[in-house]
Design an enzyme around this catalytic site. Structure first.
Site, PDB file in Angstrom:
ATOM      1  CB  ALA A  25      -0.893   0.089   1.289  1.00 52.30           C
ATOM      2  CB  ALA A  26       3.317   2.874   2.696  1.00 49.74           C
ATOM      3  NE  ARG A  36      -3.552  12.407  -9.921  1.00 47.29           N
ATOM      4  CZ  ARG A  36      -4.223  12.927  -9.059  1.00 47.29           C
ATOM      5  NH1 ARG A  36      -4.128  12.607  -7.611  1.00 47.29           N
ATOM      6  NH2 ARG A  36      -5.290  13.785  -9.452  1.00 47.29           N
ATOM      7  CD  GLU A  76       6.289  -6.970  -1.810  1.00 51.53           C
ATOM      8  OE1 GLU A  76       6.212  -5.966  -1.263  1.00 51.53           O
ATOM      9  OE2 GLU A  76       6.177  -7.958  -1.081  1.00 51.53           O
ATOM     10  CB  SER A 103      -1.292  -2.765  -4.511  1.00 48.86           C
ATOM     11  OG  SER A 103      -0.319  -1.547  -4.956  1.00 48.86           O
ATOM     12  CB  CYS A 147      -7.674  -5.289   5.919  1.00 50.93           C
ATOM     13  SG  CYS A 147      -6.438  -4.200   6.450  1.00 50.93           S
ATOM     14  CB  VAL A 155      15.689  -4.048  -0.447  1.00 46.81           C
ATOM     15  CG1 VAL A 155      16.849  -3.218  -0.009  1.00 46.81           C
ATOM     16  CG2 VAL A 155      14.936  -3.681  -1.470  1.00 46.81           C
ATOM     17  NE  ARG A 157     -29.887  14.789  26.764  1.00 45.31           N
ATOM     18  CZ  ARG A 157     -31.295  14.518  26.708  1.00 45.31           C
ATOM     19  NH1 ARG A 157     -31.706  14.277  25.730  1.00 45.31           N
ATOM     20  NH2 ARG A 157     -31.821  14.602  27.812  1.00 45.31           N
TER      21      ARG A 157
END
Lengths: 459, 459
Positions: free
Chosen positions: B12-13, B23, B36, B42, B46, B84, B448
């Site tokens: 993800a990161a 982009r 990787e 990606s 979860c 790596v 409340r």
């Protein structure tokens, strides 16, 4: 002698005020009498469509607290079927008519809570006494409609006039009861409580369950047979109807307030300060569907008749009457509804409101899913954001989706309440797990899209 | 020559950073290579429990984007199965081992994104190579477990060690696959991600579907037969097991970072600034489960390995590398999970966190319903609020409920994010309609109650 509190109107706002005042002051300090012209206290008007449809089987399920409970638990005396006909601020007394007994009652007060609610908008042609035509504001209205639907000859064709929340919910309820339903809307779309692009999704869902939608059409009269409604008259000819439900909105019920000299605001509602005091009229408070309030985004007064505000305003008035301190800081126009399993939520300003308030803005629509795309039951969720340009401050948001969608508007409502920018919002720490959201929550996806829109095409 | 960006870790990161950088900068300006060590890029870690249970049938449903997509659409070169093994900041190069081919690759960089993720905590006894023992952090871990569950002799008895999110979700998944499941938790309760009173509701639900919960018990070793796990060893004797899943949490994967001299924080994660730069190490960025971040309520550094943060942090790093400006302002500890149809949400500090951070506070638990009480399908929802005393500032919130409950935590998360007090919160304009909330929303009821608790018993 105890101070005397009179409450005009025994529904959400009035009874919340009475209860909160009682919580802080006992009977020796404060006597409380509430007048209610209807048959019921503290009921859920918002639940009426579900009682009409049969989803909620018993009328009494809609009643939160009855007069006996108020008397026994709170020492609050409710006079049902007593319509207040006059408020005399000089003499500090109200006059009420006993709608069943026929007599007249006078009752003095030191403190007054005006909580007379709202009345349905009824064009002149709807006030002719024709049977089978119903406003839908009180539980008594609901009871009358239910009786009518069960009377002979059994009504089969319904026309609902007006495509706001009540109109749309009632149309669905009547379909569920097996009637054919035409919904007539003067504008080009029903559900104008959201912008046109989002309303279209709702209209599609309504058609999907068989509601006939007639837009751009005004009702100009009724046809009747033997005193019963037979059709509504439109520019395109008559539409047969055995029952007509008015969903043309409501207006603040201020006749009494006006006669007594209470100040009304530009929306027609009673004015109050933040503590729900009527300004310039010592000892008089107002709350609920009869008052106007501040829209925190536009900064303008608005009339938003909704049970949740009525309860909050009544609570605030009651705390203050009880000697505490509370304020009602206004609304941001949050609302949710369910239409044929489609969930709709909105908060803040629509595009037209933003224009009217003088904002420059961008608006974006982002399509996403309520759950991770791969998780069973994932359904489309469409989020629209309106953000001020160039500040990026969120001005409004709308959500339409098929499942677990509507209440997500609260996330946006709290962001809006706090004046967040869409850029700030991209960093929000929202709950993520596959059964509940994609890894980029629909709200975050929309915020990112708004940030891009603000940056312009060069980005 | 184009600037060279190397990404260590293709989940993800790392891939969010790579995509966002691309982009804003084209291939002539920036070349991008990602290493990787696993077989996938990606993917949704979860989602693994739902793939194990079979609820999500296909592994590839969990993969958001594969290397071919990155290459074709983003011109990002992903080297799968390349681990790596060294980062040389002097020479500006990384060394990677080809796990399948066996060779070694050296690649120079100008800019580096360290996104090596996290590794499951494994006690010494779990690192003996016994077959049938699984951490559950990567899609490769999930694939290995699935293969094992389908191997012969077919595993029938599972022991899950650790009662956090992964442990609880895996216990449920294994029950759904038809195994018997013991969950062993060293503390007195599983689901210590919420306070004990709320965790008890979750434990009851787990027992309800047949998960055997053993609390206050530590696993000290394994028994094996022919190299396959046969039991876990505890102070109360051995517990038979054909498969063992470790849910003991994860720690930042920082071995390489440490060797390279990147600064680690007190939680053991790589330190970054708000733009996700590694401070003092020019051209090096870090994001995702390997970094520590700021808890906005306690003001302390925390390690919160969660896909949503990894994505956001990666995006922020990528925007900055691309020449834009973005910051990651920290987290507030929001999390949601589903346990046996029970929905659990939390945000901010638990009681123990509030104590550790030095706050004085009140905490209240309010029971309410997700819908109007009379609306079909209304279910109990329990909301807990923790508020600073005497300021009333919200410090944390937890929700447990049976339906449409978990994502309501977002409402509280945004309130917390903005530093609202519980008193302010009582006025929040949240969506109300009978299918979605009582007229007093559960969040408002809890607010409340917290206001009352702050005012003390005299009120």
């Amino acid at each position: 002698m105890a101070e005397r509190l009179i409450v005009v109107g025994g529904d959400a706002a009035g009874m919340a005020a009475a209860s909160q005042a009682r919580r802080r002051r006992d009977r020796d300090d404060l006597s409380i009498v509430a007048f209610e012209r209807g048959h019921f206290t503290s009921y859920s008007a918002c639940g009426i469509p579900y009682w009409i449809s049969g989803l909620v089987p018993e009328r009494d399920q809609l009643i939160a607290r009855d007069p006996a409970t108020f008397r026994e638990q709170f020492d609050i005396h409710v006079r049902l079927r007593h319509e207040v006909t006059g408020i005399d601020l000089e003499r500090r007394e109200v006059v009420a008519r006993d709608l069943d007994g026929g007599g007249e009652v006078r009752e003095g007060f030191d403190t007054l809570v005006y909580a007379a609610g709202a009345v349905p908008v009824k064009p002149a042609w709807a006030r002719t006494g024709t049977q089978g035509v119903f406003g839908m504001q009180t539980l008594d209205d609901g009871a009358a409609l239910r009786d009518w639907l069960e009377s002979e000859p059994r009504p089969r064709r319904a026309v609902v006039i007006g495509g706001g929340y009540i109109g749309v919910e009632m149309a669905e309820s009547l379909i569920q009861r097996g009637l054919t339903v035409d919904l007539v809307e003067q504008a080009d779309q029903p559900m104008s409580t959201v912008d046109g692009d989002m309303a279209e999704l709702v209209a599609d869902a309504m058609k999907g369950i068989g509601i006939q939608i007639r837009t751009g059409l005004a009702v100009t009269g009724l046809e009747e047979r033997d005193g019963r409604v037979a059709a509504v008259v439109t520019a395109e000819g008559p539409m047969p109807a055995d029952v007509v439900v008015l969903g043309l909105g409501v207006r603040p019920n201020t006749a009494l307030a006006e006669a007594a000299g209470l100040p009304l605001g530009p929306t027609g509602g009673v004015r109050t300060d933040r503590r729900m005091r009527v300004p310039g009229v010592p000892g008089v408070w107002a709350a609920g569907d009869c008052v106007e309030t501040l829209h925190r985004v536009s900064g303008m007064p608005v009339h938003v008749p909704l049970g949740t505000h009525a309860n909050k305003q009544g609570r605030v008035a009651g705390i203050n009457i009880g000697g505490g301190y509370a304020t009602f800081p206004g609304v941001i126009g949050t609302a949710v509804t369910k239409v044929c399993d489609l969930e709709v939520g909105r908060t803040g300003l629509r595009e037209r409101d933003a224009v009217a308030a003088g904002f420059e803005f961008v608006s974006v629509v982002a399509e996403s899913t309520n759950r991770a795309g791969y998780y069973p039951g994932a359904r489309t969720m469409t989020v629209k954001l309106i953000a001020e340009r160039p500040s990026g401050r969120l001005l409004g948001a709308q959500i339409v989706g098929w499942s677990e969608a509507a209440k997500r508007i609260d996330t946006l409502a709290v962001a809006l309440w706090n004046g967040m920018t869409v850029d700030d919002m991209t960093a929000l720490d929202l709950g993520y797990a596959p059964p509940y959201a994609p890894v980029w929550d629909p709200v975050l996806i929309a915020a990112r899209k708004a940030v891009d829109a603000l940056a312009g095409p060069g980005r």
